[in-house]
Write a protein that holds these residues in place. Structure first.
Motif, PDB file in Angstrom:
ATOM      1  N   ILE A  82       0.830  -1.209   0.000  1.00  9.98           N
ATOM      2  CA  ILE A  82       0.000   0.000   0.000  1.00  9.98           C
ATOM      3  C   ILE A  82       0.864   1.259   0.000  1.00  9.98           C
ATOM      4  CG2 ILE A  82      -1.640   1.326   1.390  1.00  9.98           C
ATOM      5  CD1 ILE A  82      -2.893  -1.363   2.192  1.00  9.98           C
ATOM      6  N   LEU A  83       2.006   1.195   0.685  1.00  8.08           N
ATOM      7  CA  LEU A  83       2.928   2.334   0.699  1.00  8.08           C
ATOM      8  C   LEU A  83       3.444   2.632  -0.703  1.00  8.08           C
ATOM      9  CD1 LEU A  83       4.607   4.422   2.297  1.00  8.08           C
ATOM     10  CD2 LEU A  83       6.347   2.644   2.593  1.00  8.08           C
ATOM     11  N   LEU A 106      -8.087  -7.836   0.741  1.00 14.57           N
ATOM     12  CA  LEU A 106      -7.939  -6.429   1.093  1.00 14.57           C
ATOM     13  C   LEU A 106      -6.578  -5.888   0.686  1.00 14.57           C
ATOM     14  CD1 LEU A 106      -9.577  -5.984   4.623  1.00 14.57           C
ATOM     15  CD2 LEU A 106     -10.284  -4.948   2.466  1.00 14.57           C
ATOM     16  N   LEU A 107      -5.546  -6.729   0.776  1.00 10.83           N
ATOM     17  CA  LEU A 107      -4.190  -6.303   0.419  1.00 10.83           C
ATOM     18  C   LEU A 107      -4.152  -5.795  -1.023  1.00 10.83           C
ATOM     19  CD1 LEU A 107      -0.947  -8.300   1.268  1.00 10.83           C
ATOM     20  CD2 LEU A 107      -1.212  -7.126  -0.904  1.00 10.83           C
ATOM     21  N   VAL A 108      -4.728  -6.571  -1.919  1.00 10.91           N
ATOM     22  CA  VAL A 108      -4.721  -6.189  -3.335  1.00 10.91           C
ATOM     23  C   VAL A 108      -5.661  -5.014  -3.593  1.00 10.91           C
ATOM     24  CG1 VAL A 108      -5.162  -6.987  -5.683  1.00 10.91           C
ATOM     25  CG2 VAL A 108      -4.148  -8.547  -4.006  1.00 10.91           C
ATOM     26  N   ALA A 109      -6.870  -5.109  -3.040  1.00 11.27           N
ATOM     27  CA  ALA A 109      -7.880  -4.082  -3.312  1.00 11.27           C
ATOM     28  C   ALA A 109      -7.446  -2.712  -2.774  1.00 11.27           C
ATOM     29  CB  ALA A 109      -9.212  -4.487  -2.698  1.00 11.27           C
ATOM     30  N   LEU A 110      -6.909  -2.693  -1.563  1.00 12.94           N
ATOM     31  CA  LEU A 110      -6.502  -1.415  -0.985  1.00 12.94           C
ATOM     32  C   LEU A 110      -5.280  -0.836  -1.670  1.00 12.94           C
ATOM     33  CD1 LEU A 110      -7.081  -1.948   2.856  1.00 12.94           C
ATOM     34  CD2 LEU A 110      -8.464  -0.670   1.222  1.00 12.94           C
ATOM     35  N   GLN A 138      -5.524   2.889  -2.994  1.00 15.42           N
ATOM     36  CA  GLN A 138      -4.599   3.981  -2.666  1.00 15.42           C
ATOM     37  C   GLN A 138      -3.924   4.547  -3.910  1.00 15.42           C
ATOM     38  OE1 GLN A 138      -5.924   4.576   0.412  1.00 15.42           O
ATOM     39  NE2 GLN A 138      -3.883   5.340   0.856  1.00 15.42           N
ATOM     40  N   PHE A 139      -3.696   3.689  -4.909  1.00 19.23           N
ATOM     41  CA  PHE A 139      -3.078   4.161  -6.150  1.00 19.23           C
ATOM     42  C   PHE A 139      -3.993   5.164  -6.852  1.00 19.23           C
ATOM     43  CE2 PHE A 139      -2.532   3.759 -10.769  1.00 19.23           C
ATOM     44  CZ  PHE A 139      -1.194   4.100 -10.888  1.00 19.23           C
TER      45      PHE A 139
END
Length: 356
Positions: A56-57, A234-238, A242-243
Motif C-alpha cells: 500500500i505504501l 484487502l491487500l490487493v484491493a486497498l 490507494q493508487f
C-alpha cells in the motif's frame, strides 16, 4: 500562503493524533459475535499485514507521484488540455470513494445492532454527519479563499502606496527594490493569478484532510483483522484503492503548484497514512474489537465526515470547476474525453468495492 500551508498541516496532524488516541481504546463490552476474527493464525496474518504495509505504501506513493511528473511529461502539465481528462478520472475516483466506499461503511457502523437503539436507531446520524462536513467544507473553502485574497490585496495596496511615496522622493533604486518585495512573495506560478492559485492550494489541502480520515480508519481495520481470508483480498484491493486515490490527490497538488518541500510533505503524508493505520491496528489487535460500541461510533462518525468532505470536493471543487471551464466548454473533444474519463474513474473505484 506559507501560513495557510502550516496551519493546514498542523490541523491535519492534530486530527490524525485524535484518531490515534481514540481507535486503540475501542475495545468494548458489546455482546455481538466477533465473526470477522475467526480462522486466525497469528504468524500468517502478521505476514500478510506486513506485506500490505509495503504494498500500500508503494501503490500510494506511485499514484500521488504520477501527476507530479508534469515537468518531465508534457501531457501531465496542468496547462495542457489533456490534464482536464486526467483530472476528471481522478475526480471520479474520489467521488466513488465517498459514495461507494466510505459512506456505506459509515451507515453500517452507525446502524449496527451493537449500538443502542436510542439515539442511534431513531436518527440518521450518518447522513447528518456527512451533511455537516459538506457544509463545513464549503464554509472553510469560502472563508479561507476570501481571507487570503483580502490579505494579498491589502499587501498589494500597501506596497503600491509605499512605492509611490518613494518615487515622490526620487529614490529610484530603492523604490524598485521595495516594489519587488511587495509582490515577490505572492507571484503567481506560470501565469496563474493569485486568487486561482490560492483556491487550488486550499482545495488540495482540504481534500487531503478528507482522505486522511478514511485512510487511517481502513488501515486500522486491516491491521486489527485476524482473518487471513479477509486480509488477503484487502491487500490487493486497498493497493489499487490507494493508487487511484493518490492520482486524484496528486493532480490537485500539481495544480496548486506548491513549493518542492510542501509537495514532498503532502505526498509522503498521504503515502504513510494507511500504513501507519495498519501498524496501529497490529499494535492494538489483541484488544481492538471492531464491533464494540466505541469503535462503531468513532469509525462511523469519521467515515461520515470524510464522505461529506470527499463528495463535496469531487463535485464542487473538482468536477464543476473543470467542466464549466471555458477551455472545456469550447472544445467538444475535451468535453467527451472528460465525461468518459469521469465514468472510467468512478467505475474502476466502484468495482473495487466488491473486495474493499
Amino acid at each position: 500562503m506559507i501560513n495557510l500551508q502550516v496551519c493546514s498541516f498542523n490541523y491535519i496532524l492534530n486530527l490524525l493524533f485524535i484518531l490515534i488516541i481514540f481507535l486503540p481504546t475501542t475495545y468494548g463490552d458489546c455482546t455481538c459475535d466477533d465473526a470477522g476474527n475467526t480462522n486466525s493464525n497469528n504468524s500468517t496474518t502478521l505476514k500478510y499485514k506486513l506485506g500490505s504495509i509495503a504494498s500500500i505504501l508503494v501503490a500510494g506513493a506511485a499514484g500521488v507521484c504520477i501527476p507530479l511528473l508534469g515537468k518531465k511529461f508534457q501531457a501531465l502539465r496542468p496547462e495542457k488540455d489533456s490534464f482536464f481528462i486526467i483530472k476528471a478520472f481522478a475526480a471520479g475516483v474520489i467521488l466513488a470513494t465517498g459514495f461507494i466506499h466510505v459512506l456505506p461503511d459509515a451507515f453500517t457502523n452507525l446502524t449496527s445492532p451493537c449500538l443502542n437503539n436510542n439515539p442511534w436507531g431513531i436518527f440518521p446520524f450518518t447522513g447528518f454527519f456527512a451533511m455537516v462536513s459538506s457544509i463545513g467544507t464549503l464554509m472553510v473553502d469560502a472563508y479561507a479563499t476570501s481571507y487570503y485574497n483580502r490579505l494579498h490585496f491589502n499587501k498589494q495596496v500597501f506596497g503600491n502606496e509605499e512605492a509611490n511615496n518613494e518615487h515622490a522622493d526620487h529614490i529610484h533604486v530603492h523604490t524598485h527594490a521595495t516594489h519587488g518585495h511587495a509582490h515577490g512573495s505572492a507571484t503567481p506560478s506560470e501565469g496563474m493569478n493569485l486568487p486561482e492559485l490560492t483556491r487550488h492550494r486550499i482545495i488540495a489541502q482540504v481534500l487531503e484532510l478528507g482522505i486522511v480520515f478514511h485512510s487511517v480508519i481502513i488501515g486500522v481495520d486491516l491491521g486489527a483483522s485476524k482473518n487471513v481470508a479477509t486480509i488477503r483480498p484487502l491487500l490487493v484491493a486497498l493497493s489499487f484503492h490507494q493508487f487511484f486515490e493518490g492520482m486524484g490527490l496528486g493532480g490537485c497538488i500539481a495544480q496548486a503548484k506548491f513549493k518542492s518541500r510542501s509537495t514532498a510533505i503532502m505526498s509522503i503524508f498521504f503515502s504513510l497514512t494507511t500504513p501507519v493505520g495498519i501498524a496501529i491496528g497490529i499494535g492494538v489487535s489483541s484488544t481492538y474489537k471492531d464491533n464494540s460500541p466505541t469503535a462503531l461510533i468513532v469509525e462511523g462518525t469519521f467515515n461520515a465526515l470524510a464522505a461529506g468532505i470527499l463528495i463535496y470536493m469531487a463535485l464542487v471543487d473538482l468536477l464543476a470547476e473543470d467542466f464549466m471551464n471555458p477551455r472545456v466548454q469550447k472544445n467538444v473533444k475535451i468535453q467527451l474525453g472528460t465525461n468518459v474519463s469521469l465514468l472510467l474513474g468512478a467505475g474502476c473505484m466502484s468495482v473495487l468495492a466488491k473486495w474493499a
